[in-house]
Design a protein around this motif. Structure first.
Motif, PDB file in Angstrom:
ATOM      1  N   ILE A 241       0.838  -1.203   0.000  1.00 37.23           N
ATOM      2  CA  ILE A 241       0.000   0.000   0.000  1.00 37.23           C
ATOM      3  C   ILE A 241       0.871   1.251   0.000  1.00 37.23           C
ATOM      4  O   ILE A 241       0.630   2.202  -0.745  1.00 37.23           O
ATOM      5  CB  ILE A 241      -0.943  -0.007   1.222  1.00 37.23           C
ATOM      6  N   LEU A 242       1.914   1.257   0.822  1.00 40.30           N
ATOM      7  CA  LEU A 242       2.805   2.415   0.923  1.00 40.30           C
ATOM      8  C   LEU A 242       3.585   2.649  -0.368  1.00 40.30           C
ATOM      9  O   LEU A 242       3.852   3.794  -0.739  1.00 40.30           O
ATOM     10  CB  LEU A 242       3.784   2.215   2.084  1.00 40.30           C
ATOM     11  N   ALA A 243       3.965   1.563  -1.028  1.00 43.04           N
ATOM     12  CA  ALA A 243       4.824   1.681  -2.208  1.00 43.04           C
ATOM     13  C   ALA A 243       4.054   1.570  -3.514  1.00 43.04           C
ATOM     14  O   ALA A 243       4.654   1.615  -4.584  1.00 43.04           O
ATOM     15  CB  ALA A 243       5.898   0.585  -2.163  1.00 43.04           C
ATOM     16  N   SER A 244       2.733   1.448  -3.441  1.00 41.82           N
ATOM     17  CA  SER A 244       1.956   1.078  -4.627  1.00 41.82           C
ATOM     18  C   SER A 244       2.096   2.057  -5.778  1.00 41.82           C
ATOM     19  O   SER A 244       2.201   1.650  -6.940  1.00 41.82           O
ATOM     20  CB  SER A 244       0.478   0.902  -4.253  1.00 41.82           C
ATOM     21  N   LEU A 379      -7.021  -4.325  -0.666  1.00 38.39           N
ATOM     22  CA  LEU A 379      -5.864  -4.195  -1.550  1.00 38.39           C
ATOM     23  C   LEU A 379      -6.153  -4.780  -2.927  1.00 38.39           C
ATOM     24  O   LEU A 379      -5.862  -4.153  -3.957  1.00 38.39           O
ATOM     25  CB  LEU A 379      -4.660  -4.902  -0.932  1.00 38.39           C
ATOM     26  N   LEU A 380      -6.744  -5.969  -2.962  1.00 44.59           N
ATOM     27  CA  LEU A 380      -7.051  -6.617  -4.240  1.00 44.59           C
ATOM     28  C   LEU A 380      -8.063  -5.813  -5.049  1.00 44.59           C
ATOM     29  O   LEU A 380      -7.929  -5.672  -6.274  1.00 44.59           O
ATOM     30  CB  LEU A 380      -7.564  -8.043  -3.999  1.00 44.59           C
ATOM     31  N   ILE A 381      -9.071  -5.289  -4.371  1.00 45.72           N
ATOM     32  CA  ILE A 381     -10.071  -4.461  -5.066  1.00 45.72           C
ATOM     33  C   ILE A 381      -9.398  -3.229  -5.669  1.00 45.72           C
ATOM     34  O   ILE A 381      -9.657  -2.859  -6.827  1.00 45.72           O
ATOM     35  CB  ILE A 381     -11.201  -4.051  -4.095  1.00 45.72           C
ATOM     36  N   GLY A 382      -8.506  -2.593  -4.904  1.00 50.03           N
ATOM     37  CA  GLY A 382      -7.788  -1.419  -5.402  1.00 50.03           C
ATOM     38  C   GLY A 382      -6.917  -1.741  -6.607  1.00 50.03           C
ATOM     39  O   GLY A 382      -6.867  -0.971  -7.575  1.00 50.03           O
ATOM     40  N   LEU A 383      -6.213  -2.881  -6.564  1.00 50.58           N
ATOM     41  CA  LEU A 383      -5.358  -3.275  -7.682  1.00 50.58           C
ATOM     42  C   LEU A 383      -6.163  -3.555  -8.946  1.00 50.58           C
ATOM     43  O   LEU A 383      -5.759  -3.183 -10.055  1.00 50.58           O
ATOM     44  CB  LEU A 383      -4.541  -4.516  -7.301  1.00 50.58           C
ATOM     45  N   LEU A 389      -8.549   0.685 -14.925  1.00 52.98           N
ATOM     46  CA  LEU A 389      -8.528   2.082 -15.368  1.00 52.98           C
ATOM     47  C   LEU A 389      -7.307   2.378 -16.222  1.00 52.98           C
ATOM     48  O   LEU A 389      -7.373   3.170 -17.174  1.00 52.98           O
ATOM     49  CB  LEU A 389      -8.563   3.013 -14.151  1.00 52.98           C
ATOM     50  N   PHE A 390      -6.173   1.727 -15.920  1.00 58.74           N
ATOM     51  CA  PHE A 390      -4.974   1.904 -16.749  1.00 58.74           C
ATOM     52  C   PHE A 390      -5.222   1.372 -18.153  1.00 58.74           C
ATOM     53  O   PHE A 390      -4.837   2.002 -19.145  1.00 58.74           O
ATOM     54  CB  PHE A 390      -3.785   1.182 -16.108  1.00 58.74           C
ATOM     55  N   GLY A 402      -7.484   3.926  -8.584  1.00 60.63           N
ATOM     56  CA  GLY A 402      -7.640   2.574  -8.043  1.00 60.63           C
ATOM     57  C   GLY A 402      -7.037   2.447  -6.658  1.00 60.63           C
ATOM     58  O   GLY A 402      -7.611   1.815  -5.762  1.00 60.63           O
ATOM     59  N   ILE A 403      -5.861   3.061  -6.452  1.00 61.36           N
ATOM     60  CA  ILE A 403      -5.201   3.041  -5.144  1.00 61.36           C
ATOM     61  C   ILE A 403      -6.085   3.695  -4.084  1.00 61.36           C
ATOM     62  O   ILE A 403      -6.237   3.183  -2.963  1.00 61.36           O
ATOM     63  CB  ILE A 403      -3.835   3.759  -5.233  1.00 61.36           C
ATOM     64  N   ILE A 404      -6.711   4.820  -4.431  1.00 61.42           N
ATOM     65  CA  ILE A 404      -7.580   5.537  -3.489  1.00 61.42           C
ATOM     66  C   ILE A 404      -8.774   4.670  -3.099  1.00 61.42           C
ATOM     67  O   ILE A 404      -9.134   4.570  -1.911  1.00 61.42           O
ATOM     68  CB  ILE A 404      -8.059   6.859  -4.106  1.00 61.42           C
ATOM     69  N   ILE A 405      -9.392   4.029  -4.069  1.00 60.33           N
ATOM     70  CA  ILE A 405     -10.554   3.177  -3.794  1.00 60.33           C
ATOM     71  C   ILE A 405     -10.189   2.072  -2.811  1.00 60.33           C
ATOM     72  O   ILE A 405     -10.901   1.824  -1.828  1.00 60.33           O
ATOM     73  CB  ILE A 405     -11.107   2.584  -5.105  1.00 60.33           C
TER      74      ILE A 405
END
Length: 496
Positions: A241-244, A379-383, A389-390, A402-405
């Motif tokens: 999460i920190l490095a995503s 985390l999986l949902i965000g990825l 989106l990419f 995606g990271i924010i979600i």
């Protein structure tokens, strides 16, 4: 005493924050000039990727920190010494796994950074091996730091780390100037880690009267292992999460974009560090309070939430207004990716900080199974959202969205857990404040100041920061938080 030490920890963290901020502000553009955009981006990417290898050590030192924080009010010295013994055993048990994970990451480094020229691949492998050694020795060297934090004396190790940070960055400049490049920087990292660990151990020995190691029995080792294992899994989630942002941008786009994003998000990283250190300084005292008075602990949690959120919202507004001018004056406006990317980065920062606060509070319960499951889900949902989106052509914006979600989902899950742990009634007011704050940031996304020199920058920054800080804190804070801040100010004035 608890409040006094918590304030001492926070002040030490603020000093570290100031020293590290100024150091990076000076060193980063010089280092960029010595290395070039590609090598600078490679260094940042390798650091973030290998950070995952550090997780494989079993996270015994992290577990030790929280266990000592909960047991510090107990008089059983033997129990704390056995916890220290368990931490050393767990590190030893995980050593083969750490070797395998770090070795695998080192071999995979050239393929995990997009658009890397073949000429850099051998260098990437070499610095990976050197930084891998640093990962192997760090857990043992981190034990005294964990003990100082757990006993509410984290300010002592923080000051040593601040000096080590300055020394390390000076070493980076020297080795880069003389042409030793990334390999020289990696060797410097190992050297400063060793020096820092030795000095903190000496301080720990003088500060903690019960310091010593006792052999735990099988049941005690098993209990420590179980907690440490869940800490390990959570740390992997948290590290990603920190490095995503850096990892995903480096993988999907290029090291040059990593360099641009690193400079644009520099001020954002400062707010993250400041907010996290503010929260961390209160955790050991909160851990002791949970053993005595959960109602009072619940009140402290409410105050912490409001203070941390106010800090991040104020920081977010200031960054949106000033970040373009800051990047332009610092390294050049070509490193500022765009207004929307800047705003999304700020919102990603806010969601990270409020999520991390809830996570730290749950760690004090020494029961984190649910947190791990919820974290993996978010985390999986965000990825998935970032990747989708990419692919739709949104590039950096899609990755950040995606990271924010994912982070917001994890925050919602964890805040409900904290409410149950400290017996706080569930309310939607906190969520509403956060969503309104993020909406405010989106609405002002296109407002930015274009300032032509540092004097002009400072003349605008200082008054606007003070006005924004006072207004936001007053709006966000409840009556109890305002009363708490007022009592702190009055006590300081009276003591003087």
């Amino acid at each position: 005493m608890l409040l006094k030490r918590a304030i001492g920890n926070s002040l030490a963290y603020y000093l570290y924050f100031f020293i590290s901020s100024v150091t990076l502000l000076i060193v980063s553009p010089i280092l960029l000039g010595f290395l070039g955009s590609t090598l600078f981006g490679i260094w940042k990417s390798v650091q973030r990727i290998l950070g995952f290898g550090a997780i494989a050590d079993g996270r015994a030192t992290q577990a030790l920190k929280w266990i000592i924080a909960r047991k510090e009010s107990d008089g059983d010295v033997k129990e704390k010494q056995k916890a220290l013994g368990s931490a050393i055993l767990i590190w030893f048990y995980f050593l083969p796994i750490t070797l395998l994970v770090v070795g695998g990451l080192v071999l995979a480094l050239p393929t995990l950074i997009n658009e890397v020229d073949l000429v850099y691949r051998n260098s990437i492998l070499k610095i990976g091996v050197i930084l891998g050694v640093n990962i192997l020795v760090s857990p043992l060297l981190s034990i005294p730091d964990s003990l100082l934090i757990g006993t509410n004396r984290g300010y002592k190790s923080t000051l040593i780390q601040a000096m080590g940070h300055v020394l390390l960055n000076l070493c980076f400049l020297v080795v880069a100037y003389f042409g030793y490049g990334l390999i020289g920087m990696a060797v410097s990292t190992v050297g400063i880690t060793l020096l820092n660990g030795i000095v903190v151990w000496i301080i720990c020995k003088k500060s903690i009267s019960w310091l010593g190691v006792s052999k735990p029995n099988k049941e005690e080792t098993r209990q420590f292992f179980n907690f440490s294992l869940w800490v390990l899994i959570w740390t992997f989630i948290e590290r990603f999460i920190l490095a995503s942002e850096i990892v995903l941008i480096g993988y999907f786009i290029s090291p040059e974009m990593v360099t641009n994003y690193s400079f644009m998000s520099y001020s954002i990283q400062l707010i993250i560090v400041l907010a996290l250190h503010t929260a961390s300084g209160s955790m050991p005292g909160l851990g002791r309070l949970l053993n005595k008075d959960k109602n009072k602990a619940g009140s402290i949690v409410r105050i912490l939430r409001e203070l941390i959120y106010s800090l991040t919202l104020v920081g977010g507004i200031i960054i949106i207004l000033f970040n373009f001018s800051f990047v332009k004056l610092w390294v050049g406006k070509e490193f500022f990716i765009g207004n929307l990317e800047n705003t999304l980065s700020v919102i990603a920062m806010m969601s990270l900080v409020i999520m991390r606060l809830e996570s730290q509070i749950i760690d004090l319960s020494l029961s984190i199974f649910k947190k791990v499951i919820l974290g993996i889900t978010g985390l999986l949902i965000g990825l998935v959202f970032s990747y989708f989106l990419f692919l739709q052509g949104y590039s950096t914006n899609g990755i950040l969205t995606g990271i924010i979600i994912g982070r917001l989902l994890i925050w919602i899950f964890l805040s409900n857990q904290v409410n149950a742990f400290v017996r706080i009634s569930i309310t939607w007011i906190g969520l509403l404040k956060i969503l309104l704050g993020m909406l405010t940031l989106i609405l002002i996304a296109d407002i930015r100041l274009s300032l032509d020199n540092w004097i002009q920058f400072g003349l605008w920054l200082i008054p606007l920061s003070l006005i924004t800080g006072l207004c936001i804190t007053w709006i966000i804070s409840s009556r109890s938080t305002k009363s708490f801040i007022g009592s702190l100010v009055r006590n300081k004035v009276i003591n003087k």
